[in-house]
Scaffold this active site. Sequence first.
Site, PDB file in Angstrom:
ATOM      1  CG  PHE A  56      -2.257  -0.832   0.863  1.00  0.00           C
ATOM      2  CD1 PHE A  56      -2.453  -1.440  -0.373  1.00  0.00           C
ATOM      3  CD2 PHE A  56      -3.254  -0.984   1.826  1.00  0.00           C
ATOM      4  CE1 PHE A  56      -3.612  -2.182  -0.651  1.00  0.00           C
ATOM      5  CE2 PHE A  56      -4.414  -1.714   1.557  1.00  0.00           C
ATOM      6  CZ  PHE A  56      -4.586  -2.318   0.324  1.00  0.00           C
ATOM      7  NE  ARG A  57       3.892   0.413  -4.465  1.00  0.00           N
ATOM      8  CZ  ARG A  57       4.710  -0.605  -4.739  1.00  0.00           C
ATOM      9  NH1 ARG A  57       5.598  -1.012  -3.858  1.00  0.00           N
ATOM     10  NH2 ARG A  57       4.654  -1.215  -5.897  1.00  0.00           N
ATOM     11  CD  GLU A 137       7.670  -9.258  -1.254  1.00  0.00           C
ATOM     12  OE1 GLU A 137       8.286  -9.927  -2.109  1.00  0.00           O
ATOM     13  OE2 GLU A 137       6.653  -8.580  -1.513  1.00  0.00           O
ATOM     14  CG  ASP A 298       3.485  -9.029  -5.322  1.00  0.00           C
ATOM     15  OD1 ASP A 298       3.736  -8.150  -4.474  1.00  0.00           O
ATOM     16  OD2 ASP A 298       4.316  -9.444  -6.157  1.00  0.00           O
TER      17      ASP A 298
HETATM   18  N1  LIG Z   1       6.227  -7.864  -7.330  1.00  0.00           N
HETATM   19  C1  LIG Z   1       6.805  -6.821  -7.853  1.00  0.00           C
HETATM   20  O1  LIG Z   1       7.192  -6.868  -9.014  1.00  0.00           O
HETATM   21  N2  LIG Z   1       6.993  -5.668  -7.163  1.00  0.00           N
HETATM   22  C2  LIG Z   1       6.732  -5.457  -5.769  1.00  0.00           C
HETATM   23  C3  LIG Z   1       7.781  -6.055  -4.901  1.00  0.00           C
HETATM   24  C4  LIG Z   1       7.717  -7.567  -4.812  1.00  0.00           C
HETATM   25  O2  LIG Z   1       6.709  -8.118  -4.342  1.00  0.00           O
HETATM   26  O3  LIG Z   1       8.664  -8.256  -5.188  1.00  0.00           O
HETATM   27  C5  LIG Z   1       6.645  -3.955  -5.510  1.00  0.00           C
HETATM   28  O4  LIG Z   1       6.685  -3.552  -4.353  1.00  0.00           O
HETATM   29  O5  LIG Z   1       6.516  -3.181  -6.481  1.00  0.00           O
HETATM   30 ZN   LIG Z   2       8.065 -10.109  -3.974  1.00  0.00          ZN
HETATM   31 ZN   LIG Z   3       5.348  -8.217  -2.963  1.00  0.00          ZN
END
Ligand SMILES: NC(=O)N[C@@H](CC(=O)O)C(=O)O
Ligand SMILES: [Zn+2]
Ligand SMILES: [Zn+2]
Length: 429
Positions: A56-57, A137, A298
Site C-alpha cells: 500500500f506504499r 516478504e 502482491d
Molecule cells: N512484485 C513486484 O514486481 N513488485 C513489488 C515487490 C515484490 O513483491 O517483489 C513492488 O513492491 O513493487
Molecule cells: Zn516479492
Molecule cells: Zn510483494
Amino acid sequence: MRIENATLADGRVVDVRVEDGVIDAVGDLDPADGEEVIDADENLLLPGAIDVHVHFREPGFEHKETWETGSKSAAAGGVTTVADQPNTDPTTTTGEGFDAKAERATTSCIDYGINGGVTADWDPDTLFDRPLFALGEVFLADSTGDMGIDADLFAAAAERAGEADVPVTVHAEDADLFDESAIEGDLGGAGRDADADAWSAYRRADAEEAAVERAVRVGGETGAQVHIAHTSTPEGVDAARDGGATCEVTPHHLFLSRDDCDELGTYGRMNPPLRSETRREAMFERLADGRIDVVATDHAPHTVDEKDQSLLDAPSGVPGVETMVPLLLGAAVEGDLSIERVRDVVATNPADIFDLPRKGRIEAGADADLALYDLDATREIRGDDLHSKCGWTPFEGFTGVFPEWTMLRGETVWDGESFGDVAGENVRA
Ligand SMILES: NC(=O)N[C@@H](CC(=O)O)C(=O)O
Ligand SMILES: [Zn+2]
Ligand SMILES: [Zn+2]
C-alpha cells in the site's frame, strides 16, 4: 442485524445474525423484534477475503497508493483484511519504521497487519518488539526497493522469526540463476511496445525452484514457519509442498502468461515475472485441486507514467487487490474451480496459516467480515472503474463478479457505489 437468505459457498441457504460486529448465529433464524434485516436474495455470501500480500506504499510512495486508496480498492473487491509489505520508506525493518507505518495505517477502512522486513541494517530487537503480522516478504533477490539479502542473513532472520513464533514469508528467486543476456541490447521500445517477454527470460523459471528449496531447507533447520510468497511456477509450488511450507499464487500468475507480454508491454513487468502458458495452466490446476494454499495479490501499484518507460526503467509490479475475488468468481462461474475453493484460498486458508481465528469463516464467534456476490452479475473489468490510485489494471477486459456490498465487523464499508466511514484495526495489536 439479520442477513436473510444468503447462499454460502457450500450451497446452504441460511440467515446470519450479527451482534456488535460479530456473527452470533448461522442457520434458519427466527426474526427478532425491531432487528435490522438485509435480504441477500439467495446471493452468494463469502467471508471477507484476506489478502496477505499487498504493497500500500505508505509511508514514502503516496503518489502510487495510500492506506486510504488501497484499502478502499480492497473493500470494493470484497477484501476486508490485508497484510502490508516492508518495502516502503522508511522500510519496516526497525521498530521505528514499523511505528511510522502503524501511524499511517489507521486511515485504512479495512483490517490489516503490518509485516517486518529484513535488510543488512535491520534492527531485529526493536522490530520483534512490535506486533508483526509476519516477517517478510523477505527478498532472496532484489525487487522494488532493492531489499535483496544474502543466504547468511536469511538464515539468521529465520532463526529470529522461529524463536518469536512469527511466520516468515519469502520472495523466492535466486539471482545467481538470472540470465543477464536476456536484457542486453535493443529491447524494442517503451510502454506497450516493450518486449516484456525478455523480463521472463531474464528472471528464469528455474531461479524460483532453487530459491524455494533453500527457503524450506532453512525453515527446517531453524524451526521457522515458512510461507512462499507469489509462487509463479509449478516447480516452485511442488518444492514448497515437499519441504513442508505453504505457498500463495497471485491472480496475474493464474490469469496471465508470457503470451500476454506483447499486449501488456512494460505493464506486464513484475517479479517473479509472467511464465509460459503451459506453466500458467499447471498453476491453475494446482489451485483447483488444493495444492496451492492461498491466493494473494502482491498488489504492487505504480503510476502509468512510471510504467510507461523502457523495459529496464519501468518498475516491477502490477495492482490486483480489487480484482482478485472477482476474477476467481468469474472462473468459478465458468466452472474452472469450485466456489468452496475460492472461499478457502482467499479467506479460510490465509486465516489458518496466519493465525487469525476470528477471520475467514462464516460461523458463530467470527468477525462479521462479509461480502455478497450476485453470480449472474458478471461484468467487464475496467481500470477506470477501480479505486487504486494507480488507475490501471493488467486485467482490462477480463470478466469478474464484484461484490454487491462488503462489510467489516458488521459495518458496511462498500455498498456497491460508495464507501462507509469505517475504521480498520490492526489484527495483531
Ligand atoms: N512484485 C513486484 O514486481 N513488485 C513489488 C515487490 C515484490 O513483491 O517483489 C513492488 O513492491 O513493487
Ligand atoms: Zn516479492
Ligand atoms: Zn510483494
